[in-house]
Design a protein around this motif. Structure first.
Motif, PDB file in Angstrom:
ATOM      1  N   ALA A 180      -2.418   8.769   3.986  1.00 39.16           N
ATOM      2  CA  ALA A 180      -1.729   7.749   3.194  1.00 39.16           C
ATOM      3  C   ALA A 180      -1.092   6.658   4.049  1.00 39.16           C
ATOM      4  O   ALA A 180      -0.861   5.554   3.565  1.00 39.16           O
ATOM      5  CB  ALA A 180      -0.656   8.407   2.325  1.00 39.16           C
ATOM      6  N   PHE A 239       0.797  -1.226   0.000  1.00 41.94           N
ATOM      7  CA  PHE A 239       0.000   0.000   0.000  1.00 41.94           C
ATOM      8  C   PHE A 239       0.834   1.283   0.000  1.00 41.94           C
ATOM      9  O   PHE A 239       0.271   2.376   0.083  1.00 41.94           O
ATOM     10  CB  PHE A 239      -0.924   0.034   1.231  1.00 41.94           C
ATOM     11  CG  PHE A 239      -1.909  -1.091   1.281  1.00 41.94           C
ATOM     12  CD1 PHE A 239      -3.025  -1.088   0.460  1.00 41.94           C
ATOM     13  CD2 PHE A 239      -1.705  -2.158   2.139  1.00 41.94           C
ATOM     14  CE1 PHE A 239      -3.938  -2.126   0.511  1.00 41.94           C
ATOM     15  CE2 PHE A 239      -2.612  -3.201   2.197  1.00 41.94           C
ATOM     16  CZ  PHE A 239      -3.728  -3.196   1.376  1.00 41.94           C
ATOM     17  N   GLN A 299       4.656  11.788   0.565  1.00 45.08           N
ATOM     18  CA  GLN A 299       3.350  12.459   0.603  1.00 45.08           C
ATOM     19  C   GLN A 299       3.532  13.968   0.749  1.00 45.08           C
ATOM     20  O   GLN A 299       2.824  14.757   0.120  1.00 45.08           O
ATOM     21  CB  GLN A 299       2.490  11.918   1.756  1.00 45.08           C
ATOM     22  CG  GLN A 299       2.400  10.410   1.862  1.00 45.08           C
ATOM     23  CD  GLN A 299       2.129   9.680   0.559  1.00 45.08           C
ATOM     24  OE1 GLN A 299       1.488  10.189  -0.349  1.00 45.08           O
ATOM     25  NE2 GLN A 299       2.648   8.457   0.454  1.00 45.08           N
ATOM     26  N   GLY A 351      -4.080  11.524  -4.375  1.00 39.53           N
ATOM     27  CA  GLY A 351      -5.368  11.929  -3.839  1.00 39.53           C
ATOM     28  C   GLY A 351      -5.227  12.490  -2.437  1.00 39.53           C
ATOM     29  O   GLY A 351      -5.768  13.553  -2.109  1.00 39.53           O
ATOM     30  N   SER A 352      -4.492  11.782  -1.585  1.00 40.59           N
ATOM     31  CA  SER A 352      -4.235  12.270  -0.225  1.00 40.59           C
ATOM     32  C   SER A 352      -3.474  13.585  -0.267  1.00 40.59           C
ATOM     33  O   SER A 352      -3.738  14.507   0.515  1.00 40.59           O
ATOM     34  CB  SER A 352      -3.437  11.222   0.560  1.00 40.59           C
ATOM     35  OG  SER A 352      -4.138  10.009   0.663  1.00 40.59           O
ATOM     36  N   LYS A 386       0.552   8.917  -2.809  1.00 44.04           N
ATOM     37  CA  LYS A 386      -0.900   8.919  -2.974  1.00 44.04           C
ATOM     38  C   LYS A 386      -1.316  10.349  -3.337  1.00 44.04           C
ATOM     39  O   LYS A 386      -1.447  11.211  -2.463  1.00 44.04           O
ATOM     40  CB  LYS A 386      -1.595   8.469  -1.684  1.00 44.04           C
ATOM     41  CG  LYS A 386      -1.117   7.130  -1.152  1.00 44.04           C
ATOM     42  CD  LYS A 386      -1.383   6.006  -2.145  1.00 44.04           C
ATOM     43  CE  LYS A 386      -0.938   4.665  -1.577  1.00 44.04           C
ATOM     44  NZ  LYS A 386      -1.115   3.561  -2.553  1.00 44.04           N
TER      45      LYS A 386
END
Length: 207
Positions: free
Chosen positions: A109, A27, A116, A33-34, A31
């Motif tokens: 995230a 994972f 990030q 989106g975050s 990210k």
């Protein structure tokens, strides 16, 4: 499969690291989106902190001045000092705002806090470039970032070529980057504490 992840881990922290590494492999990564929501947080904090700083500045000026003409003379005489103080305040606002943005992205995230935070900063740079291009093509009225006090933006009127413009650009680029990265790491660190609590609880149940 679970035994493979905990093999060789003799301490709760070691077991946590094994679990986190397995989760991160599946994972982890940037990210975007975050990071976008982190950028929105950074912009919101920039607006709030800029308004607060402006209100404090106006209040201090009103408290220290009894005559409008005297205030104008003092402002002229201390223009250089005011410029330095304004630059420091702007840098502090951007640092705190992007720290919060990086923290939000890191919390959302869970992994790779530095990445990030970098992604939050990249969102700011990308949007600033897009807005600057739009303003250059359609008119400066579309340069919406210029209406947000302290928000990083790219001027389209050539003021960037001046010494003060270069300093302002350095503040607008480097300070948010540092703040976002540190915030991202802090947001990720929260999850490591949560993971450790889970491992400690599990160890207590199985010991």
């Amino acid at each position: 499969m679970a035994q493979d992840h905990t093999a060789g881990a003799s301490t709760p922290k070691g077991r946590r690291n094994d679990v986190v590494n397995a989760q991160k492999e599946k994972f982890g990564g940037i990210k975007f989106g975050s990071a976008f929501f982190g950028w929105l947080t950074a912009i919101g904090m920039t607006v709030i902190l800029s308004a607060l700083a402006t209100a404090i500045g106006v209040g201090v000026g009103a408290a220290n001045s009894t005559d409008a003409g005297e205030a104008a003379n003092q402002a002229t005489q201390n223009a250089e000092t005011v410029g330095i103080v304004s630059g420091i305040v702007l840098a502090l606002i951007l640092f705190l705002a992007y720290y919060c943005g990086g923290y939000v992205a890191g919390r959302m995230a869970r992994f790779d806090g530095v990445k990030q935070g970098l992604a939050v900063w990249l969102w700011g740079i990308i949007i600033a470039i897009v807005v600057a291009i739009l303003a250059a093509i359609a008119g400066d009225q579309f340069n919406v970032l210029s209406r947000i006090g302290g928000a990083p933006s790219i001027p389209v009127d050539g003021s960037l070529l001046s010494a003060s413009g270069l300093i302002a650009l350095a503040i607008a680029v480097l300070v948010p980057l540092i703040g976002a990265i540190l915030g991202g790491k802090a947001g990720m660190h929260f999850h490591r504490k949560v993971d450790q609590a889970g491992i400690d609880h599990q160890a207590g149940l199985t010991s």
